[in-house]
Design an enzyme around this catalytic site. Structure first.
Site, PDB file in Angstrom:
ATOM      1  N   LYS A 144     -18.652  28.815 -83.281  1.00 16.63           N
ATOM      2  CA  LYS A 144     -18.947  30.229 -84.178  1.00 16.63           C
ATOM      3  C   LYS A 144     -19.219  29.784 -85.875  1.00 16.63           C
ATOM      4  O   LYS A 144     -19.569  28.966 -86.066  1.00 16.63           O
ATOM      5  CB  LYS A 144     -17.697  30.973 -83.745  1.00 16.63           C
ATOM      6  CG  LYS A 144     -17.569  31.172 -82.297  1.00 16.63           C
ATOM      7  CD  LYS A 144     -16.427  32.393 -82.038  1.00 16.63           C
ATOM      8  CE  LYS A 144     -16.437  32.517 -80.578  1.00 16.63           C
ATOM      9  NZ  LYS A 144     -15.542  33.657 -80.177  1.00 16.63           N
ATOM     10  N   SER A 174     -11.312  32.902 -73.964  1.00 11.35           N
ATOM     11  CA  SER A 174      -9.979  32.136 -73.806  1.00 11.35           C
ATOM     12  C   SER A 174      -9.972  31.098 -72.956  1.00 11.35           C
ATOM     13  O   SER A 174      -8.894  31.107 -72.270  1.00 11.35           O
ATOM     14  CB  SER A 174      -8.865  33.128 -73.741  1.00 11.35           C
ATOM     15  OG  SER A 174      -8.679  34.022 -74.883  1.00 11.35           O
ATOM     16  N   ASN A 178     -18.628  26.450 -78.328  1.00 13.13           N
ATOM     17  CA  ASN A 178     -19.265  27.376 -79.284  1.00 13.13           C
ATOM     18  C   ASN A 178     -18.186  27.468 -80.584  1.00 13.13           C
ATOM     19  O   ASN A 178     -17.342  28.260 -80.486  1.00 13.13           O
ATOM     20  CB  ASN A 178     -19.188  28.958 -78.776  1.00 13.13           C
ATOM     21  CG  ASN A 178     -19.580  30.219 -79.655  1.00 13.13           C
ATOM     22  OD1 ASN A 178     -20.332  29.578 -80.808  1.00 13.13           O
ATOM     23  ND2 ASN A 178     -19.417  31.224 -79.288  1.00 13.13           N
ATOM     24  N   GLY A 229     -14.725  28.899 -77.051  1.00 12.42           N
ATOM     25  CA  GLY A 229     -14.690  29.140 -78.531  1.00 12.42           C
ATOM     26  C   GLY A 229     -13.467  28.375 -79.060  1.00 12.42           C
ATOM     27  O   GLY A 229     -13.600  27.170 -79.299  1.00 12.42           O
ATOM     28  N   GLY A 230     -12.301  29.058 -79.141  1.00  8.17           N
ATOM     29  CA  GLY A 230     -11.195  28.427 -79.799  1.00  8.17           C
ATOM     30  C   GLY A 230     -10.704  27.043 -79.487  1.00  8.17           C
ATOM     31  O   GLY A 230     -10.540  26.304 -80.406  1.00  8.17           O
ATOM     32  N   GLU A 251     -20.198  39.058 -79.986  1.00  5.35           N
ATOM     33  CA  GLU A 251     -20.137  39.144 -81.848  1.00  5.35           C
ATOM     34  C   GLU A 251     -21.440  39.530 -82.302  1.00  5.35           C
ATOM     35  O   GLU A 251     -21.321  40.261 -83.268  1.00  5.35           O
ATOM     36  CB  GLU A 251     -19.473  37.981 -82.071  1.00  5.35           C
ATOM     37  CG  GLU A 251     -17.674  37.755 -81.868  1.00  5.35           C
ATOM     38  CD  GLU A 251     -17.453  36.318 -81.694  1.00  5.35           C
ATOM     39  OE1 GLU A 251     -18.052  35.373 -82.158  1.00  5.35           O
ATOM     40  OE2 GLU A 251     -16.469  36.140 -80.958  1.00  5.35           O
ATOM     41  N   GLU A 287     -18.800  36.809 -70.354  1.00  9.78           N
ATOM     42  CA  GLU A 287     -17.715  36.985 -71.612  1.00  9.78           C
ATOM     43  C   GLU A 287     -17.243  38.375 -71.501  1.00  9.78           C
ATOM     44  O   GLU A 287     -17.823  39.097 -72.521  1.00  9.78           O
ATOM     45  CB  GLU A 287     -18.267  36.283 -72.613  1.00  9.78           C
ATOM     46  CG  GLU A 287     -18.662  34.916 -72.717  1.00  9.78           C
ATOM     47  CD  GLU A 287     -18.692  34.226 -74.125  1.00  9.78           C
ATOM     48  OE1 GLU A 287     -18.010  33.386 -74.131  1.00  9.78           O
ATOM     49  OE2 GLU A 287     -19.293  34.909 -74.852  1.00  9.78           O
ATOM     50  N   GLY A 297     -11.292  35.522 -77.816  1.00  7.36           N
ATOM     51  CA  GLY A 297     -10.403  35.098 -78.783  1.00  7.36           C
ATOM     52  C   GLY A 297      -9.023  35.860 -78.979  1.00  7.36           C
ATOM     53  O   GLY A 297      -8.165  35.939 -79.844  1.00  7.36           O
ATOM     54  N   HIS A 353     -24.532  37.080 -77.789  1.00  5.37           N
ATOM     55  CA  HIS A 353     -23.142  36.638 -77.748  1.00  5.37           C
ATOM     56  C   HIS A 353     -22.428  38.334 -78.088  1.00  5.37           C
ATOM     57  O   HIS A 353     -23.083  39.000 -78.897  1.00  5.37           O
ATOM     58  CB  HIS A 353     -22.770  35.811 -78.833  1.00  5.37           C
ATOM     59  CG  HIS A 353     -21.203  35.580 -78.643  1.00  5.37           C
ATOM     60  ND1 HIS A 353     -20.282  36.224 -79.096  1.00  5.37           N
ATOM     61  CD2 HIS A 353     -20.537  34.645 -78.044  1.00  5.37           C
ATOM     62  CE1 HIS A 353     -19.088  35.712 -78.887  1.00  5.37           C
ATOM     63  NE2 HIS A 353     -19.168  34.586 -78.377  1.00  5.37           N
TER      64      HIS A 353
HETATM   65  P1  PGA Z   1     -13.024  32.092 -77.079  1.00  2.00           P
HETATM   66  O1  PGA Z   1     -14.182  32.197 -77.447  1.00  2.00           O
HETATM   67  O2  PGA Z   1     -13.004  30.839 -76.334  1.00  2.00           O
HETATM   68  O3  PGA Z   1     -12.184  31.705 -78.514  1.00  2.00           O
HETATM   69  O4  PGA Z   1     -12.453  33.028 -76.506  1.00  2.00           O
HETATM   70  C1  PGA Z   1     -15.410  32.451 -76.467  1.00  2.00           C
HETATM   71  C2  PGA Z   1     -16.699  32.733 -76.948  1.00  2.00           C
HETATM   72  O5  PGA Z   1     -16.782  33.848 -77.812  1.00  2.00           O
HETATM   73  O6  PGA Z   1     -17.732  32.021 -76.495  1.00  2.00           O
END
Ligand code: PGA
Length: 268
Positions: free
Chosen positions: A11, A229, A9, A250-251, A102, A184, A190, A100
């Site tokens: 983002k 994470s 992802n 994500g990251g 966010e 999640e 994050g 999601h």
């Molecule tokens: P993250 O993000 O791996 O950076 O924590 C995961 C996500 O929001 O899908």
């Protein structure tokens, strides 16, 4: 046996040249050539809307799938700034991420709105990754199961929808392949703070039981990903849990080698 699903992802990250560099590097990773083997996880990338078309051209002849990060439920019309399901299908998307955290916290998406998106997307036969998860405050006040339970059941119910929603009903034979859930926990996204594998499994099992109640035995085939994470060094212990069927990353998915390491650990 459920085939794990690993999604990058991105983002609101990666410009076109960065995305192309990622693909170039990713294709050089040894894991890339093994993605078609039987024990490989299903792998997908969710770039920004503007890169979908270009990435489709680069990915269409191999097994990496394409995912959108959001969608509008209406077919077309005066919805400035929105993108429809047909548009996503048109540019080659296999899945769309819906709900999601966010989107929920920064853009005010409610369970009711997410329900419309899920019903419309499954009705169009595109895969759905439905995200659920509790905030830190909710976890600390013992509300985790109430929150994720409500998020899941509202999103998958036909109740109060004006349009038909056969796609959400028990008899839809596509459900096991087209629906995936991503648990999640908001406090893990994050933040570098991953849920402990047992902590995540507890919620995954709870979600699996809700799915079983709603859909009967096909629920055993629905993938429940973990997100928050996820990194090369914690994916294996998460994947070792019986109800964790992959990850929404994500990251750690922004760089090809780190994403490749995560995929490596998800082979069956
Ligand atoms: P993250 O993000 O791996 O950076 O924590 C995961 C996500 O929001 O899908």
């Amino acid at each position: 046996m459920r085939k794990p699903l690993i999604i990058a992802n991105w983002k609101m990250n990666h410009l076109l040249d960065e995305a192309l560099k990622f693909l170039q590097d990713f294709k050089r990773e040894s894991v890339f050539s093994r993605l078609e083997s039987k024990n490989a996880p299903e792998v997908a990338i969710a770039p920004s809307f503007v890169l979908l078309s270009e990435l489709h051209k680069k990915l269409q002849f191999n097994s990496v799938k394409l995912v959108a990060q959001n969608v509008h439920w209406e077919e077309r019309g005066a919805f400035t700034g929105e993108v429809s399901l047909s548009m996503l299908i048109d540019v080659g998307c296999d899945y769309v991420i819906i709900g999601h955290s966010e989107r929920r916290t920064l853009f005010g998406e409610t369970n009711a709105l997410i329900q419309k998106k899920v019903a419309a997307a499954l009705g169009k036969h595109i895969g759905v990754v439905l995200c659920v998860g509790e905030s830190l405050e909710e976890r600390e006040s013992g509300k985790t199961f109430d929150i994720v339970g409500e998020q899941l059941t509202t999103a998958l119910s036909c109740h109060s929808l004006e349009t038909s929603c056969h796609s959400l009903e028990k008899g839809n034979p596509e459900l096991p392949t087209k629906l995936a859930i991503a648990y999640e926990p908001v406090w893990a996204i994050g933040t570098g703070k991953t849920a402990l594998p047992e902590q995540a499994e507890e919620v995954h099992l709870f979600l699996r039981k809700l799915l079983l109640k709603q859909y009967g035995e096909v629920a055993d085939q629905i993938r429940i990903q973990y997100g928050g994470s996820v990194k090369p060094d914690n994916i294996a212990s998460l994947m070792a849990q019986p109800n964790i069927d992959g990850a929404l990353v994500g990251g750690a998915s922004l760089e090809a080698s780190s994403f490749a390491h995560i995929i490596e650990k998800a082979f069956l």
